[in-house]
Design a protein around this motif. Structure first.
Motif, short mmCIF file in Angstrom:
data_model
loop_
_atom_site.label_atom_id
_atom_site.label_comp_id
_atom_site.label_asym_id
_atom_site.label_seq_id
_atom_site.Cartn_x
_atom_site.Cartn_y
_atom_site.Cartn_z
N LYS A 100 48.41 -29.26 -44.64
CA LYS A 100 48.84 -28.01 -44.00
C LYS A 100 47.81 -26.91 -44.19
O LYS A 100 47.51 -26.17 -43.26
N ASP A 118 53.88 -35.16 -51.24
CA ASP A 118 54.08 -33.73 -51.09
C ASP A 118 52.79 -32.95 -51.35
O ASP A 118 52.45 -32.03 -50.61
N LYS A 170 50.71 -30.60 -48.58
CA LYS A 170 50.32 -29.20 -48.76
C LYS A 170 48.85 -29.01 -48.44
O LYS A 170 48.46 -28.04 -47.80
#
Length: 150
Positions: free
Chosen positions: A14, A7, A11
């Motif tokens: 992105k 995760d 992030k």
């Protein structure tokens, strides 16, 4: 691909993806990259719809055009879209097929070329669409090789 990315890393990926899009839009719409003034100086109209016409023209006048202009208008159009093709499937998993990345790359490039034409800050050049789309596809292929190893 995404199942291997934690995760926290997603992030970061992105953030890099969207920063690249912001940089791409800045470069195209607000900066004065090498070659923009040469587009008009070396005899281009406001639109080129004939595939490979601009590339052939640059190669014909290469003695009169700096290496930077040639590089940015041919190789640069490929390179600038490679991160997009590399990161798009990670950020938007539904695009994780080569043809979807290619389709989105074509769409984004068409959007950019249309805005340049309408805003009179560049020309609409089908060669840019071709080169940008190849860059997105190359980025996808390179990214796929990298993510599979990781």
């Amino acid at each position: 691909m995404l199942d291997k990315i934690k995760d926290k890393n997603l992030k970061l990926i992105k953030a890099v993806f969207y920063m690249h899009l912001i940089y791409l839009f800045y470069l195209v719409f607000f900066s004065n990259p090498a070659g923009r003034e040469a587009v008009f100086e070396y005899g281009f109209d406001s639109m080129n719809l004939m595939p490979f016409n601009t590339i052939a023209h640059y190669l014909r006048v290469r003695e009169y055009v700096s290496f930077g202009v040639l590089f940015s208008n041919i190789v640069g159009n490929i390179i600038i879209f490679m991160p997009f093709g590399m990161l798009l499937p990670l950020v938007h998993p539904k695009t994780a097929k080569w043809w979807r990345v290619l389709l989105v790359s074509v769409g984004l490039s068409l959007f950019i070329e249309t805005v340049q034409f309408v805003a009179s800050i560049g020309i609409f050049d089908v060669d840019d669409v071709i080169l940008n789309s190849l860059g997105g596809l190359f980025g996808y292929l390179i990214g796929g090789a990298i993510w599979k190893r990781g």
